[in-house]
Write a protein that holds these residues in place. Structure first.
Motif, PDB file in Angstrom:
ATOM      1  N   TYR A 653       0.833  -1.198   0.000  1.00  0.00           N
ATOM      2  CA  TYR A 653       0.000   0.000   0.000  1.00  0.00           C
ATOM      3  C   TYR A 653       0.869   1.250   0.000  1.00  0.00           C
ATOM      4  CZ  TYR A 653      -3.992  -2.952   1.112  1.00  0.00           C
ATOM      5  OH  TYR A 653      -4.976  -3.895   1.076  1.00  0.00           O
ATOM      6  N   GLU A 712      -8.252  -6.588  -4.833  1.00  0.00           N
ATOM      7  CA  GLU A 712      -9.608  -6.572  -4.309  1.00  0.00           C
ATOM      8  C   GLU A 712      -9.792  -7.642  -3.236  1.00  0.00           C
ATOM      9  OE1 GLU A 712     -14.059  -5.941  -5.412  1.00  0.00           O
ATOM     10  OE2 GLU A 712     -12.281  -4.887  -6.062  1.00  0.00           O
ATOM     11  N   SER A 715      -7.924  -6.756   0.011  1.00  0.00           N
ATOM     12  CA  SER A 715      -8.500  -5.723   0.865  1.00  0.00           C
ATOM     13  C   SER A 715      -9.851  -6.166   1.415  1.00  0.00           C
ATOM     14  CB  SER A 715      -8.600  -4.394   0.133  1.00  0.00           C
ATOM     15  OG  SER A 715      -9.254  -4.554  -1.085  1.00  0.00           O
ATOM     16  N   THR A 716     -10.553  -7.021   0.666  1.00  0.00           N
ATOM     17  CA  THR A 716     -11.788  -7.574   1.213  1.00  0.00           C
ATOM     18  C   THR A 716     -11.465  -8.400   2.455  1.00  0.00           C
ATOM     19  OG1 THR A 716     -12.731  -7.742  -0.982  1.00  0.00           O
ATOM     20  CG2 THR A 716     -13.761  -9.064   0.719  1.00  0.00           C
ATOM     21  N   TYR A 719     -10.027  -5.821   5.283  1.00  0.00           N
ATOM     22  CA  TYR A 719     -10.641  -4.549   5.657  1.00  0.00           C
ATOM     23  C   TYR A 719     -12.153  -4.525   5.710  1.00  0.00           C
ATOM     24  CZ  TYR A 719      -6.203  -2.205   5.534  1.00  0.00           C
ATOM     25  OH  TYR A 719      -4.941  -1.816   5.831  1.00  0.00           O
ATOM     26  N   LEU A 720     -12.792  -5.293   4.834  1.00  0.00           N
ATOM     27  CA  LEU A 720     -14.215  -5.067   4.608  1.00  0.00           C
ATOM     28  C   LEU A 720     -15.066  -5.187   5.871  1.00  0.00           C
ATOM     29  CD1 LEU A 720     -16.368  -4.414   2.643  1.00  0.00           C
ATOM     30  CD2 LEU A 720     -16.620  -6.815   2.141  1.00  0.00           C
ATOM     31  N   LEU A 722     -14.208  -4.604   8.966  1.00  0.00           N
ATOM     32  CA  LEU A 722     -13.784  -3.811  10.137  1.00  0.00           C
ATOM     33  C   LEU A 722     -14.910  -2.948  10.711  1.00  0.00           C
ATOM     34  CD1 LEU A 722     -10.134  -2.847   9.239  1.00  0.00           C
ATOM     35  CD2 LEU A 722     -10.939  -4.629  10.730  1.00  0.00           C
ATOM     36  N   PRO A 723     -15.753  -2.322   9.856  1.00  0.00           N
ATOM     37  CA  PRO A 723     -16.845  -1.543  10.441  1.00  0.00           C
ATOM     38  C   PRO A 723     -17.714  -2.386  11.371  1.00  0.00           C
ATOM     39  CG  PRO A 723     -16.739  -1.177   8.067  1.00  0.00           C
ATOM     40  CD  PRO A 723     -15.713  -2.213   8.388  1.00  0.00           C
TER      41      PRO A 723
ATOM     42  N   ILE B  51     -11.483  -1.035  -1.480  1.00  0.00           N
ATOM     43  CA  ILE B  51     -12.160  -1.326  -0.209  1.00  0.00           C
ATOM     44  C   ILE B  51     -11.421  -0.711   0.962  1.00  0.00           C
ATOM     45  CG2 ILE B  51     -12.711  -3.168   1.391  1.00  0.00           C
ATOM     46  CD1 ILE B  51     -13.635  -4.820  -0.840  1.00  0.00           C
ATOM     47  N   ARG B  52     -10.108  -0.786   0.887  1.00  0.00           N
ATOM     48  CA  ARG B  52      -9.336  -0.282   2.021  1.00  0.00           C
ATOM     49  C   ARG B  52      -9.621   1.201   2.244  1.00  0.00           C
ATOM     50  NH1 ARG B  52      -3.781   1.526   2.206  1.00  0.00           N
ATOM     51  NH2 ARG B  52      -2.907   1.291   4.307  1.00  0.00           N
ATOM     52  N   VAL B  55     -13.174   1.712   3.623  1.00  0.00           N
ATOM     53  CA  VAL B  55     -13.285   1.459   5.059  1.00  0.00           C
ATOM     54  C   VAL B  55     -12.667   2.615   5.844  1.00  0.00           C
ATOM     55  CG1 VAL B  55     -12.483  -0.035   6.918  1.00  0.00           C
ATOM     56  CG2 VAL B  55     -13.414  -1.028   4.842  1.00  0.00           C
ATOM     57  N   LYS B  56     -11.531   3.087   5.373  1.00  0.00           N
ATOM     58  CA  LYS B  56     -10.873   4.180   6.091  1.00  0.00           C
ATOM     59  C   LYS B  56     -11.758   5.430   6.096  1.00  0.00           C
ATOM     60  CE  LYS B  56      -6.371   2.672   6.535  1.00  0.00           C
ATOM     61  NZ  LYS B  56      -6.454   1.986   7.816  1.00  0.00           N
TER      62      LYS B  56
END
Lengths: 767, 159
Positions: A653, A712, A715-716, A719-720, A722-723, B51-52, B55-56
Motif C-alpha cells: 500500500y 480486491e 482488501s476484502t 478490511y471489509l 472492520l466496520p 475497499i481499504r 473502510v478508512k
C-alpha cells in the motif's frame, strides 16, 4: 571355537563402556582380544584407539532441508548432561538442550555419577549385554564419541551391528532390512462399539507387539543380537544384517509366515511389507547410505501395491459369510464363536475372539510394567496372553508365541524367552537373574485412571472413558481428538544432513524422535510444570495430570483423546516442547489436527475428522494446526507470530498501516476475554456478532476463490468487515472497552483472519 | 439485527471515541469533501473504489455523522429501500431490473436532508456514489459503503 554374533556385539559394547569408564575415571575390567570384524567395523566408522568421550551437540542442529531458504541462523545447542532415569516417578523428565556447552563442573558431576553407577553395576555384569546396553543408553545418549554430534550409544550400536553383519561375510555386503506394517489405520480406526477407546488403545499396543515379534523372528532366524535393530516401532522397522543368501531367504520366509498369519487373523486388513537391500559395507559411513535408506523404504511401496501376492489363492477364495462381529464387522467366523464383548454387561454385543481379547486387554493395560515373551502356553499369569500362531512355511517350522503381561516388573517366568520392561530405566531391574534377554520397551502409554464405579466393583481399574472426559471438560461437554505428526520426516531422513547422512546420524535422530514421542510425551502429560521449557506460551498454568488418554504415540506421530479443552492445551504444549527439544530448528516442525465431538460420536469418525483437520494443516503449508475448522500457523494461534500474511500485503500500500497491534493472534484475545469475565450475556452477544462478521467475510471472499491474491480480494479479506467489528466492540461492557490494547488490536486488519477461531473458542469455553 | 435494549448514552459533541483517527483534522466538513472527491475521481464506476480506502473513509465519516446528531430513523426510508434492492438483486441477479430504483434512491435522501440538516452530509456522499453505479458490482460496492458507514456510526453510539 566359533565366534558367535553375540560375542562380537558384546565386545563392541564392552569397549564403549570402557570408553565411558575411561572418561569418568573408573577402572573397567580388562578387554578381550579384539575380533577382526570389530576392528573392521570400527575402521569404517572412524572409531580410533584415541577417540574420546565428550559433550554432545544436538543432532537436530545439523538438519537443513535444501529446498527451504534458511530463515534464521540456528543457534548451536548442546545436550544437557542428564541421565535418563525414572527417578521414582512414572516417567523421566524431558532434557531440553542447552545453548552453551555444559561447564566443567557439570561434566565432573556427571563423571561422578557415571563412576558410581559403574561401580554398583559392573561387578557381576560384564557379560550381561542387556544391562550394558541400558547403561550405554542412559549415560551415552547425552555424550558424544568422535564426531561432536554423534552420541556414544549410536556409535556403539551401529559398530556392533556392522561387526556382527561382517561375521562370516567375506564379501562385505551388508543388508538393510526394512519393514512396514500397513493397514494400521484400517485395523485401528474402523471399529465401532462401547469401550471403543479402550479397544483402540489395545489395538495400537497389539500392533506394537506384532512389530516386536517380526523383529524377534528376524533376529532369531538370522542369529543376530538386538544391537542390530536400528529402529523398530509404530509398525516400522530397520535392521542391519549380512548381505548373504541366508538373509534373503529368511526375509522372504518371515514375510510369508507373517502374511499368511495376518491374512487368516485379520482378513487382509493388516499387511507386512518386508524387504532388504544389499550394499557394500563401506558406504555405511558415506552420504550414499541415505540413498540406500530411501530406496529400502521405496522398495516397500512395491510390496504394498501387491499385498498378499504370495497368498493370492487364499485371498480370493470364496468364503461363507455369517453373522458379522459387531465391532470389526468381519463376517467369516462361525456364529457360535462370537462372544459377548463385555463380560460384566448383561446384554453386551457379540464380537469375535480378537475383538473380545482386545477389549479385555484394553481394560487391563493400565499400569503394565513387564511383558514376557514365551513359547509356553501355560505360564502362570493373571491375564490372558496374546498369542501369535505363525504357520509353517516350507522348511520353516511353525511357531506359537505368547506374550504375557504383568503389572509388576519382576515376573518370574521359568519359560521366558525375552522380557520387555515398559518405560523402565532402572538399572537394578536389568540384573535380575531370572531374566534371560531383557530390553526396554518404550511405549507412549499415558492415560489417566478413571474412578472405579461404586456399583461395579468387578470392573478393573482402567482408563478414563469418553463420557468421563467430556464431563471433565471446561465449558461444553465434549471429547477432543488430536492427531499430530512431524512434517517432512521422510525428507529429513533422506537428505536432512546433506553429505553427513550416515548410519550413526540416522540412528541418532530416530532414537531422539522415539524418545520424544514414546517417552517424553508421557512425562509432559503426567507432570506438566517440570517438563515444559522456560519460554513457553501457557494456555493454563495448571499442574494437574492431564485428563487425556494416549491411544497411540510413537515413531513420529500421535493420536490422543481427552477432555476437549485439555486436548487443545496439550497440543500447544506438545508443539512448543517439541520445538524446544529439537533446538528450534525451523526445518523440524509439527502439524496437527483436532476434532471436537460428542462422547457418543462414533470413534472412527472422530479419528477421521481429526485426520482431515491434520491434512488441511499439512496442505496449507505445514507447521500448522487445524482446529475449530480453521487452519493457522502455530505461532498465530499462540499470538507469538513475528510475521503474518498481512505483512506482505501491507507493504504494497502507498500508506501502509504503521502499527502492529499489541495483541496479535488468537489466544491473546481468548485469554483477555476469559480474564475479563464479561458475563454470559455479553459473551453470547459478542461471540454471535463475531461469528456473523466472520461469516460475512467468508461470503465476501467466496468470489475470489480463483484469484485470492488480487488487490480486491486482499482488501476484502483484511478490511471489509472492520466496520462491523467496530460495531461489535461498541456493544461490549465498559470495563472491556477501557482496555485500549484489546479494542485497537481487534480492529486492526492484522487480526482479520482470526475472528471465527476466536469466537468459536470463547463460545465452547462458556457453554 | 436484534439488539439489546440499553440505556441511552449521550456524549458531548466532539467526543470522538475512535481509537485511531487517521488524520488529525478533527472531524470536519473535510471528510465529506474527501469522499466525494475520491468518488468523483473514479473513472470506471463505483466498483473501483478500493475497499481499504472505503473502510478508512467510513471510519471517519460514521463518527462525523454521529457528531452531526444523525440518527438512522431519519434516513430509514432510504436504508430500507437499499436493503430491498439488495434482496431483489440477490434473488434475480439482474442489475437491469433494479437500475431505475437505484437512481430513485436519490430523492429519498433529498427529502430526508430537507427535513433534517443532519442527513445532509450523508445525502451528498450518497448522491455522488449513486451517480457512479452502472452495474451489479458497482451496486454491491455501494451497499458495502453504506453498511460500513452505518456500522461505524452505530459503533460510535449512534441510534
Amino acid at each position: 571355537m566359533v565366534t558367535s554374533s553375540k560375542d562380537v556385539a558384546l565386545q563392541v559394547i564392552q569397549q564403549a563402556i570402557a570408553a565411558l569408564a575411561k572418561w569418568s575415571g573408573f577402572t573397567h575390567p580388562t578387554l578381550e582380544k579384539e575380533y577382526p570384524e570389530v576392528t573392521r567395523a570400527k575402521e569404517i566408522l572412524g572409531w580410533k584407539p584415541d577417540t574420546n568421550v565428550g559433550t554432545l551437540r544436538l543432532v537436530f542442529d545439523s538438519v537443513d532441508l535444501p529446498d527451504e531458504p534458511k530463515k534464521e541462523k540456528i543457534q548451536q545447542n548442546y545436550h544437557p548432561l542428564k541421565v535418563i532415569d525414572n527417578d521414582h516417578q512414572e516417567y523421566p523428565d524431558i532434557p531440553y538442550p542447552l545453548d552453551s556447552e555444559p561447564s566443567s563442573e557439570q561434566q565432573k558431576a556427571f563423571q561422578l555419577e557415571i563412576n558410581q553407577a559403574l561401580r554398583n553395576h559392573l561387578q557381576d555384569n560384564w557379560v550381561n549385554l542387556s544391562l550394558l546396553m541400558l547403561i550405554l543408553e542412559k549415560f551415552g545418549s547425552c555424550l558424544s564419541f568422535g564426531q561432536s554430534d554423534i552420541a556414544l550409544v549410536d556409535i556403539a550400536r551401529t559398530t556392533a551391528a556392522i561387526a556382527t553383519a561382517l561375521l562370516n561375510n567375506p564379501a562385505e555386503e551388508i543388508s538393510l532390512i526394512a519393514g512396514d506394517l500397513s493397514g494400521i489405520q484400517k485395523f485401528i480406526y474402523t471399529i465401532s462399539s462401547d469401550g471403543a477407546l479402550k479397544s483402540l488403545r489395545a489395538r495400537s499396543f497389539y500392533l506394537e507387539l506384532v512389530t516386536e515379534e517380526v523383529v524377534q523372528q528376524l533376529l532369531s532366524r538370522l542369529e543376530i543380537p538386538r544391537t542390530n535393530v536400528i529402529y523398530a516401532g509404530g509398525g516400522n522397522l530397520y535392521i542391519l544384517a549380512s548381505g548373504t543368501e541366508n538373509t534373503k531367504k529368511v526375509v522372504q520366509k518371515v514375510r510369508e509366515q507373517f502374511n499368511t498369519w495376518l491374512l487368516d487373523e485379520f482378513q487382509g486388513k493388516v499387511f507386512l511389507a518386508l524387504d532388504y537391500l544389499n550394499f557394500p559395507v563401506t558406504e555405511i559411513a558415506s552420504a550414499e547410505f541415505a540413498n540406500h535408506w530411501s530406496n529400502a523404504t521405496k522398495n516397500l511401496a512395491l510390496h504394498k501395491s501387491q499385498k498378499f501376492a504370495d497368498q493370492i489363492n487364499k485371498f480370493i477364495a470364496p468364503e461363507d459369510s455369517h453373522e458379522p462381529c459387531k465391532v470389526c464387522h468381519r463376517d467369516d467366523v462361525e456364529p457360535e464363536t462370537l462372544q459377548p464383548l463385555n463380560k460384566h454387561e448383561p446384554d453386551s454385543v457379540l464380537a469375535c475372539e480378537i475383538c473380545c481379547s482386545m477389549f479385555d486387554l484394553g481394560s487391563n493395560l493400565f499400569g503394565v510394567k513387564a511383558i514376557v515373551r514365551s513359547t509356553s502356553d501355560n505360564v502362570d499369569s493373571q491375564f490372558f496372553p496374546l498369542s501369535f500362531k505363525l504357520p509353517a512355511i516350507d522348511d520353516f517350522p511353525g511357531v506359537n508365541i505368547y506374550y504375557y503381561y504383568f503389572k509388576n516388573w519382576k515376573p518370574i517366568v521359568p519359560e521366558s524367552d525375552t522380557v520387555l520392561l515398559v518405560n523402565d530405566w532402572n538399572l537394578d531391574h536389568y540384573q535380575f537373574k531370572h531374566f534371560k534377554n531383557v530390553s526396554t520397551l518404550l511405549l507412549g502409554n499415558y492415560g489417566k485412571e478413571n474412578k472405579t464405579d461404586e456399583n461395579n466393583q468387578e470392573e478393573a481399574q482402567g482408563f478414563l472413558r469418553a463420557e468421563e472426559m467430556a464431563a471433565k471438560a471446561q465449558g461444553i461437554n465434549r471429547v477432543g481428538y488430536l492427531r499430530m505428526d512431524v512434517d517432512r520426516l521422510g525428507q529429513i531422513f533422506a537428505k536432512g544432513f546433506g553429505k553427513n547422512q550416515t548410519l550413526p546420524k540416522l540412528a541418532g535422530i530416530s532414537r531422539e524422535m522415539s524418545y520424544f514421542f514414546k517417552v517424553y510425551l508421557n512425562s509432559l502429560a503426567e507432570q506438566r510444570n517440570v517438563n515444559i521449557p522456560q519460554k513457553i506460551t501457557q494456555l493454563s498454568d495448571k499442574n494437574e495430570k492431564y485428563n487425556i488418554l494416549f491411544i497411540y504415540a510413537g515413531g513420529d506421530d500421535l493420536f490422543i483423546s481427552g477432555a476437549w479443552n485439555e486436548v487443545v492445551d496439550f497440543a500447544f504444549d506438545v508443539y512448543q516442547c517439541f520445538r524446544a527439544y529439537t533446538g528450534n530448528n525451523p526445518d523440524i516442525t509439527l502439524s496437527g489436527g483436532i476434532s471436537i465431538n460428542d462422547a457418543k460420536f462414533p470413534l472412527y469418525q472422530s479419528a477421521e475428522s481429526s485426520g482431515d483437520a491434520e491434512k488441511a494443516a499439512k496442505n496449507n503449508g505445514r507447521d500448522r494446526l487445524g482446529l475449530f475448522g480453521q487452519v493457522f500457523k502455530w505461532d498465530e494461534w499462540l499470538g507469538t507470530a513475528k510475521v503474518t500474511n498481512f505483512d506482505a500485503v501491507n507493504k504494497n500500500y502507498n500508506n501502509p498501516e504503521t502499527k502492529k497491534p499489541s495483541l496479535l493472534g488468537i489466544l491473546p484475545f481468548v485469554q483477555k476475554l476469559e480474564q475479563q469475565n464479561i458475563g454470559v450475556n455479553y459473551a453470547r452477544n459478542f461471540v454471535r456478532n463475531l461469528l456473523i462478521t466472520a461469516q460475512i467475510q467468508e461470503q465476501a471472499l467466496k468470489k475470489f476463490e480463483e484469484d485470492n491474491k488480487s488487490e480486491e480480494a486482499l482488501s476484502t479479506r483484511y478490511y471489509l468487515h472492520l466496520p462491523k467489528i467496530a460495531y461489535t466492540l461498541a456493544r461490549l461492557p465498559k470495563n472491556v472497552l477501557d482496555d485500549n490494547d484489546f479494542r485497537t488490536s481487534l480492529k486492526s486488519p492484522y487480526n482479520a483472519p482470526y475472528f471465527r477461531a476466536i469466537a468459536t473458542w470463547i463460545e465452547l469455553l462458556n457453554r | 439485527m436484534p439488539e439489546q435494549i440499553k440505556p441511552k448514552q449521550s456524549y458531548p459533541p466532539g467526543n470522538s471515541r475512535t481509537s485511531n483517527p487517521q488524520t488529525n483534522t478533527s472531524t470536519t466538513q473535510n471528510i465529506v469533501e474527501d469522499i466525494i472527491k475520491t468518488i468523483n475521481d473514479l473513472t470506471d464506476g463505483l466498483k473501483t473504489y478500493p475497499i481499504r480506502n472505503l473502510v478508512k473513509h467510513a471510519e471517519e465519516f460514521g463518527p462525523y455523522l454521529k457528531q452531526q446528531r444523525l440518527e438512522t430513523n431519519q434516513v430509514r426510508k432510504f436504508l430500507d429501500a437499499v436493503n430491498r434492492l439488495k434482496a431483489d438483486l440477490a434473488e434475480t441477479g439482474d442489475f437491469a431490473k433494479i437500475e431505475t430504483e437505484v437512481v430513485l434512491l436519490k430523492p429519498k435522501l433529498a427529502y430526508a436532508a430537507a427535513r433534517q440538516r443532519a442527513a445532509k452530509p450523508l445525502g451528498e456522499v450518497m448522491s455522488a456514489a449513486i451517480d457512479k453505479v452502472h452495474s451489479k458490482e458497482d451496486f454491491e460496492r455501494l451497499v458495502q459503503l453504506i453498511e460500513s458507514i452505518i456500522a461505524y456510526h452505530k459503533a460510535e453510539g449512534g441510534k
